[in-house]
Design a protein around this motif. Structure first.
Motif, PDB file in Angstrom:
ATOM      1  N   UNK A   2       0.988  -1.040   0.303  1.00 44.59           N
ATOM      2  CA  UNK A   2       0.057   0.024   0.121  1.00 44.59           C
ATOM      3  C   UNK A   2       0.895   1.235   0.059  1.00 44.59           C
ATOM      4  N   UNK A   3       0.344   2.399  -0.705  1.00 43.46           N
ATOM      5  CA  UNK A   3       1.283   3.546  -0.577  1.00 43.46           C
ATOM      6  C   UNK A   3       0.065   4.502  -0.794  1.00 43.46           C
ATOM      7  N   UNK A   8      -1.029  -1.090  -4.270  1.00 44.57           N
ATOM      8  CA  UNK A   8       0.364  -1.432  -5.397  1.00 44.57           C
ATOM      9  C   UNK A   8       0.349  -2.773  -5.634  1.00 44.57           C
ATOM     10  N   UNK A   9      -0.032  -3.671  -4.758  1.00 41.36           N
ATOM     11  CA  UNK A   9       0.154  -5.181  -5.217  1.00 41.36           C
ATOM     12  C   UNK A   9      -1.061  -6.056  -4.642  1.00 41.36           C
ATOM     13  N   UNK A  33     -11.981   2.928   3.817  1.00 42.61           N
ATOM     14  CA  UNK A  33     -11.291   3.447   2.499  1.00 42.61           C
ATOM     15  C   UNK A  33     -10.620   4.599   2.757  1.00 42.61           C
ATOM     16  N   UNK A  34      -9.591   4.724   2.006  1.00 47.09           N
ATOM     17  CA  UNK A  34      -8.525   6.014   2.343  1.00 47.09           C
ATOM     18  C   UNK A  34      -9.139   7.354   1.964  1.00 47.09           C
ATOM     19  N   UNK A  35      -8.771   8.236   3.000  1.00 46.99           N
ATOM     20  CA  UNK A  35      -9.426   9.815   2.767  1.00 46.99           C
ATOM     21  C   UNK A  35      -8.403  10.158   1.589  1.00 46.99           C
ATOM     22  N   UNK A 140      -2.403   9.938  14.707  1.00 49.08           N
ATOM     23  CA  UNK A 140      -0.988  10.128  14.410  1.00 49.08           C
ATOM     24  C   UNK A 140      -0.329   8.443  14.245  1.00 49.08           C
ATOM     25  N   UNK A 141      -0.250   8.090  13.272  1.00 50.58           N
ATOM     26  CA  UNK A 141       0.056   6.603  12.567  1.00 50.58           C
ATOM     27  C   UNK A 141       1.639   6.632  12.252  1.00 50.58           C
ATOM     28  N   UNK A 142       1.947   5.399  11.726  1.00 49.56           N
ATOM     29  CA  UNK A 142       3.389   5.061  11.520  1.00 49.56           C
ATOM     30  C   UNK A 142       3.860   6.034  10.256  1.00 49.56           C
ATOM     31  N   UNK A 143       2.987   6.261   9.271  1.00 48.21           N
ATOM     32  CA  UNK A 143       3.470   6.702   7.973  1.00 48.21           C
ATOM     33  C   UNK A 143       2.766   7.975   7.746  1.00 48.21           C
TER      34      UNK A 143
END
Length: 305
Positions: A2-3, A8-9, A33-35, A140-143
Motif C-alpha cells: 500500500x502507498x 500497489x500489489x 477506505x482511504x481519505x 498519528x500513525x506510523x507513516x
C-alpha cells in the motif's frame, strides 16, 4: 503493498487477507477506505421525499467534486432537515478506486458488508455515543497523520498530513546513529519530555513535532474562519482527541495543548464498547490506540447512524 491509500500489489494483499481468513475462520468484513482518494463535501438540497434523496444528490454531485456522477460512488449523512430541505454531508470516491477495494476480496473467502471512510470509523470509536460537541480527531500513525473534524457526530472535514511516527524514528536514527529498533525504544522511553538528561533527544524530536503542530494549527484556524455557505460561523472545536500508534508519545498531548490552547487527550477507543466494570481487555492501552479504525468498523453494525 500500500502507498498513500493506493493498492500497489493486489495479489500480495489478497494473500494476506486469505491467510487471515484461514487463521481466524472469518466470513464477513467491514472495510475502511482511504481519505487520500476520497472527497468529503457539504451539500444543501431542497426538500424531497427520502426515497428520492439519493437521486437528487446524484444530479448535483458534479457541481461539488471533480468527477462525473457515473465515475463516482457516494454515500451521505443527514446533518439536519426541516420542511425547506436538507443539510447533507457527502462522501464520494472514484469508482475505479472503490472497485479496486471491492475486487480485493475475490477468492479470499471474505465477503465485504460495509465500505466507509477511515475517519468515519475512527470517529465512531473515539467519540462517546451521543456527544454533540465539535472535536478534532488526530490519528498519528506510523507513516502519516489523518486529521478530521467531527461535529454533532458527523465527520465534517478530513485531511492527511505526510508526518508520522517514522518521521520521528528517522530523526532519531540520523542524530544518534542507531538502528530502527533502538530508535523506537528511545522514542518510547524519552518521549517529548525535556530534562537535563535528554536535552539532545528532546531537540531532535521537537523539530518534526513542531511541524506537525503547525499543520494542525493551520487546519484548526481554517475550520474556524471558513464557514460553509449559509453558516454564520462554525462551531468551536472543543477538544483534540489523539489516536494511532504514536499518539501516546510522552509529553505529546501536553505540548499540543499548550501550543494550540485547547484541551488535548489520548483517546479511549473502548468508550462505546466497554465500561471496564466487568471486563478489562487484554490488549494494552498503547496498542489499543492502533485499532481505532477496526473498532469503529465493528461499531458500524451496532450504531449505523
Amino acid at each position: 503493498i500500500m502507498d498513500t491509500g493506493k493498492i500497489k500489489d493486489i495479489d500480495g494483499l489478497k494473500k494476506i487477507l486469505a491467510s487471515l481468513n484461514s487463521e481466524h475462520k472469518l466470513n464477513f468484513v467491514n472495510v475502511s477506505l482511504p481519505e487520500e482518494q476520497a472527497y468529503l463535501v457539504r451539500m444543501a438540497l431542497p426538500y424531497v421525499s427520502k426515497k428520492d434523496l439519493r437521486g437528487s444528490i446524484e444530479v448535483q454531485l458534479e457541481e461539488y467534486i471533480p468527477l462525473r456522477a457515473e465515475e463516482a460512488v457516494f454515500d451521505y449523512e443527514i446533518i439536519s432537515e426541516d420542511e425547506r430541505g436538507y443539510d447533507l454531508e457527502i462522501s464520494a470516491l472514484p469508482l475505479v478506486v472503490a472497485q479496486s477495494y471491492f475486487n480485493l476480496f475475490d477468492g479470499t473467502g471474505l465477503t465485504p458488508l460495509i465500505f466507509e471512510m477511515e475517519a468515519q470509523a475512527i470517529a465512531r470509536a473515539v467519540i462517546p455515543q451521543g456527544d454533540k460537541n465539535t472535536h478534532m480527531v488526530v490519528d498519528f500513525g506510523e507513516t502519516r497523520t489523518g486529521l478530521s473534524v467531527v461535529s454533532d457526530g458527523v465527520v465534517m472535514f478530513t485531511s492527511t498530513l505526510d508526518i508520522g511516527g517514522h518521521t520521528l524514528d528517522d530523526a532519531i536514527k540520523k542524530t544518534f546513529k542507531v538502528t530502527s529498533e533502538e530508535a523506537e525504544k528511545m522514542k518510547k522511553e524519552y518521549g517529548l519530555v525535556k530534562n537535563s538528561g535528554n536535552k539532545e533527544f528532546f531537540f531532535t524530536l521537537i523539530h518534526p513535532i513542531s511541524i506537525l503542530k503547525d499543520e494542525l494549527n493551520k487546519h484548526f484556524v481554517y475550520w474556524h474562519t471558513h464557514p460553509e455557505p449559509g453558516e454564520k460561523e462554525r462551531k468551536k472545536i472543543d477538544s483534540i482527541i489523539l489516536c494511532g500508534g504514536d499518539s501516546n508519545l510522552l509529553g505529546f498531548s501536553d505540548y499540543l495543548s499548550a501550543n494550540l490552547k485547547v484541551p488535548v487527550s489520548v483517546a479511549n477507543v473502548w468508550v462505546n464498547v466497554n465500561s471496564f466494570e466487568a471486563y478489562v481487555p487484554e490488549i494494552s492501552l498503547k496498542n489499543s490506540l492502533r485499532y481505532a479504525t477496526a473498532i469503529g468498523l465493528v461499531l458500524g453494525n451496532l450504531y449505523p447512524q
